[in-house]
Design an enzyme around this catalytic site. Structure first.
Site, mmCIF file in Angstrom:
data_model
loop_
_atom_site.group_PDB
_atom_site.id
_atom_site.type_symbol
_atom_site.label_atom_id
_atom_site.label_comp_id
_atom_site.label_asym_id
_atom_site.label_seq_id
_atom_site.Cartn_x
_atom_site.Cartn_y
_atom_site.Cartn_z
ATOM 1 N N CYS A 1 28.293 40.119 29.940
ATOM 2 C CA CYS A 1 28.251 41.476 30.514
ATOM 3 C C CYS A 1 28.821 42.530 29.568
ATOM 4 C CB CYS A 1 28.994 41.514 31.840
ATOM 5 S SG CYS A 1 28.185 40.532 33.100
ATOM 6 N N ASN B 1 24.510 44.086 39.371
ATOM 7 C CA ASN B 1 25.016 43.797 38.037
ATOM 8 C C ASN B 1 23.866 43.256 37.177
ATOM 9 O OD1 ASN B 1 26.237 42.766 35.758
ATOM 10 N ND2 ASN B 1 27.828 41.624 36.846
ATOM 11 N N HIS C 1 31.071 49.053 33.392
ATOM 12 C CA HIS C 1 30.195 47.939 33.764
ATOM 13 C C HIS C 1 30.098 47.875 35.287
ATOM 14 C CE1 HIS C 1 28.260 44.162 34.008
ATOM 15 N NE2 HIS C 1 29.327 43.468 34.351
HETATM 16 O O1 UT7 Z 1 30.091 40.843 35.428
HETATM 17 C C1 UT7 Z 1 30.814 39.740 34.987
HETATM 18 C C2 UT7 Z 1 32.139 39.726 35.578
HETATM 19 N N1 UT7 Z 1 32.084 39.407 36.972
HETATM 20 C C3 UT7 Z 1 32.810 40.094 37.841
HETATM 21 O O2 UT7 Z 1 33.440 41.050 37.470
HETATM 22 C C4 UT7 Z 1 32.847 39.615 39.277
HETATM 23 C C5 UT7 Z 1 34.260 39.533 39.741
HETATM 24 N N2 UT7 Z 1 34.416 38.993 41.097
HETATM 25 C C6 UT7 Z 1 33.995 39.654 42.192
HETATM 26 O O3 UT7 Z 1 33.380 40.696 42.094
HETATM 27 C C7 UT7 Z 1 34.376 39.106 43.543
HETATM 28 O O4 UT7 Z 1 35.326 38.090 43.384
HETATM 29 C C8 UT7 Z 1 33.183 38.543 44.376
HETATM 30 C C9 UT7 Z 1 32.268 39.680 44.759
HETATM 31 C C10 UT7 Z 1 32.413 37.531 43.540
HETATM 32 C C11 UT7 Z 1 33.678 37.878 45.639
HETATM 33 O O5 UT7 Z 1 34.477 38.785 46.394
HETATM 34 P P1 UT7 Z 1 35.918 38.351 46.933
HETATM 35 O O6 UT7 Z 1 36.445 39.483 47.672
HETATM 36 O O7 UT7 Z 1 36.696 37.865 45.743
HETATM 37 O O8 UT7 Z 1 35.555 37.193 47.928
HETATM 38 P P2 UT7 Z 1 36.086 35.695 47.964
HETATM 39 O O9 UT7 Z 1 35.325 34.879 46.956
HETATM 40 O O10 UT7 Z 1 37.568 35.688 47.904
HETATM 41 O O11 UT7 Z 1 35.623 35.298 49.398
HETATM 42 C C12 UT7 Z 1 36.203 35.889 50.573
HETATM 43 C C13 UT7 Z 1 35.490 35.341 51.785
HETATM 44 C C14 UT7 Z 1 35.344 33.815 51.776
HETATM 45 O O12 UT7 Z 1 35.494 33.361 53.112
HETATM 46 P P3 UT7 Z 1 36.883 32.725 53.609
HETATM 47 O O13 UT7 Z 1 37.112 31.560 52.699
HETATM 48 O O14 UT7 Z 1 37.904 33.817 53.422
HETATM 49 O O15 UT7 Z 1 36.581 32.377 55.013
HETATM 50 C C15 UT7 Z 1 33.946 33.599 51.321
HETATM 51 O O16 UT7 Z 1 33.407 32.377 51.798
HETATM 52 O O17 UT7 Z 1 34.166 35.851 51.838
HETATM 53 C C16 UT7 Z 1 33.240 34.770 51.958
HETATM 54 N N3 UT7 Z 1 32.024 35.140 51.263
HETATM 55 C C17 UT7 Z 1 31.014 35.797 51.843
HETATM 56 N N4 UT7 Z 1 30.816 36.231 53.112
HETATM 57 C C18 UT7 Z 1 29.664 36.874 53.386
HETATM 58 C C19 UT7 Z 1 31.720 34.949 49.936
HETATM 59 N N5 UT7 Z 1 30.508 35.460 49.685
HETATM 60 C C20 UT7 Z 1 30.044 36.001 50.836
HETATM 61 C C21 UT7 Z 1 28.865 36.670 51.188
HETATM 62 N N6 UT7 Z 1 28.729 37.089 52.467
HETATM 63 N N7 UT7 Z 1 27.894 36.926 50.303
#
Ligand code: UT7
Length: 334
Positions: free
Chosen positions: A116, A286, A256
């Site tokens: 990225c 992205n 980004h």
């Molecule tokens: O470009 C390259 C660099 N990449 C980045 O900069 C990405 C960096 N990371 C992120 O943007 C975020 O970490 C994500 C968008 C990937 C995920 O967001 P988050 O707030 O970190 O969510 P999480 O992975 O901590 O998940 C929170 C909850 C989980 O449920 P529980 O375990 O709390 O019950 C996930 O299972 O959200 C759940 N979840 C979803 N729910 C509905 C994860 N994906 C989804 C979804 N829809 N699509």
């Protein structure tokens, strides 16, 4: 001898027609518009459909528009640089395919892989070719077909990514505009948190790798998020301080487009208001190396000669950095 600066003299872009919105995505995996909008900030993303069509298709369209907008003669192009993690083939380079499509006879061309952060690195590489005095017209492209490596059964990654490409022309100038400064970093310790497990020379493709979904993006989202926020915020603050830039003279932040929350954190750290932050994540998601030039493509009409722009990105590797650009011309539309 007068100092040669490398200035951006035009922007071209391309996004595919197909729009994959959150409603359609919610029918594919267990997710919903509210979660995606509050946690990521993406409303819809573009997907490149069609058999046998890869990243070069979009890169070519973006570069062709750039050539047309700048009135460049194909024989005058010296170099084509394509930043991508989703090349059409392992080899030859996507840049060579673009070069052929554009009918360039006097150019050399190569790909650059920094995930990225690819376009950020490519800007500095392209600028240095121009600054050397040897090359006068360099096309720098950021292009990715992220849908080619997204697992559309994995709700933790599939809402994030989209496909797109954009291109800039870089040329020499003795005016005080162009790519003024860059701070670029790499830390290979990021490997476990963001990668594709198979398909490269370390883990060659096999029935096993396909059966075990090892050709998709693997991301430890929380970990990557933490690093992205702190490293992008630190590096933008560092380049601003080094160049005596602050909220009074920063005209645009070009971040980004990985996550709206990361972008907000970077803007807060610089104390720059929302209206000075280029944002199109809601429409494209992205697009990896495509995000920064696609921002320029969308906001070109708002830019004025002399505007101070700070670009910043973070990606797999880890790779990250910030580039300070003094814009070289008054805005034109698409
Ligand atoms: O470009 C390259 C660099 N990449 C980045 O900069 C990405 C960096 N990371 C992120 O943007 C975020 O970490 C994500 C968008 C990937 C995920 O967001 P988050 O707030 O970190 O969510 P999480 O992975 O901590 O998940 C929170 C909850 C989980 O449920 P529980 O375990 O709390 O019950 C996930 O299972 O959200 C759940 N979840 C979803 N729910 C509905 C994860 N994906 C989804 C979804 N829809 N699509």
């Amino acid at each position: 001898m007068e100092k040669i600066n490398a200035v951006i003299t035009g922007v071209g872009g391309y996004v595919p027609d197909y729009v994959l919105d959150n409603e359609e995505l919610s029918r594919m995996v267990d997710t919903n518009d509210e979660w995606i909008m509050t946690r990521i900030g993406v409303k819809e993303r573009r997907i490149l459909k069609g058999e046998g069509i890869g990243t070069s298709f979009m890169a070519h369209k973006a570069a062709a528009q750039l050539m047309q907008k700048t009135g460049a003669n194909p024989d005058d192009i010296d170099l084509v640089l394509v930043a991508t993690s989703t090349p059409d083939y392992h080899f030859p380079s996507t840049a060579s395919i673009v070069c052929n499509g554009l009918g360039l006879k006097n150019a050399f061309a190569f790909d650059l892989l920094a995930a990225c952060c690819g376009f950020l690195y490519a800007m500095e590489v392209g600028a240095n070719f121009v600054r050397s005095g040897r090359y006068r017209k360099v096309i720098v492209i950021g292009a990715d077909k992220m849908s080619s490596m997204v697992d559309y059964t994995d709700r933790s990654t599939c809402p994030i990514f989209g496909d797109g490409a954009a291109a800039c022309m870089m040329e020499p100038t003795t005016e005080d505009v162009g790519v003024m400064d860059a701070i670029l970093r790499t830390d290979g310790k990021g490997l476990p948190f963001l990668h594709m497990k198979a398909g490269g020379s370390a883990c060659t493709p096999s029935y096993y790798t396909v059966d075990h979904k090892m050709h998709y993006i693997f991301q430890d989202g929380r970990h990557v998020f933490k690093y992205a926020v702190s490293l992008m915020s630190d590096v933008t603050a560092e380049i601003a301080k080094k160049n005596h830039l602050d909220k009074t003279n920063i005209d645009w932040v070009v971040p980004h487009q990985a996550n709206k929350r990361i972008i907000d954190a970077v803007a807060r750290r610089l104390d720059v208001p929302e209206e000075k932050v280029m944002l199109n994540i809601q429409r494209y998601g992205n697009t990896s190396a495509g995000t920064l030039p696609l921002c320029l493509w969308d906001f070109e009409k708002n830019l004025k000669k002399g505007d101070n722009l700070i670009f910043t990105a973070f990606g797999a590797g880890f790779t990250w950095g910030a580039v300070y650009v003094k814009w070289g011309y008054d805005g034109v539309g698409k």
